[in-house]
Design a protein around this motif. Sequence first.
Motif: not given
Length: 181
Positions: A95-100
């Motif tokens: 999983d790869v996710f961005s935190i805005p």
Amino acid sequence: MKVRFDVLISSFFGESAQNLRSIFSAAREKPCVLLLDECDFIARSRTASKDIGEVSRIVNSLLQLMEEYDAPGLLVATTNLESALDPALFRRFDDVFSIPLPGPEEIEKLLRMTLSTVRFEKPMHWDQLASKLNGSSAAMVVKAAQDAAKAAVLAGGQTLVHGMLAQTIEELQRHDAAHRG
């Protein structure tokens, strides 16, 4: 286990890769979270780099170790410079996710929360301060508030004034811009 890349990197040929192998080996000993914090330090894109020597070898070693990683636990990597990372790194994670980035309301809440134990002189123009921090990470917002509170204490003041926080924000932004460019 938090990997400290500033300690891991060596000026001796091959030693950095060996240090990296030792970390991954230690992670196999018992279940843990292996944190590659600010992984852009070591996982820079091989195609964007002008260095074809040791830096590329370290990135290759990291990618190979991650590919073979089967230890019980969790492997986590963080960065603020996603575009600088080697694209192959992303294929190594489930999983790869961005935190805005926080918006104006979140920035104001972060400032108020961080400064909740600090007395400040009124008026504090929170909307102006939040506007100055627009586009900043949550960590930068918190650091600006903490630095301003420290500056107020060191100046012998009992209260934080709007101007002091605004000045701290500007100094942090100048420092950040100087280190990026």
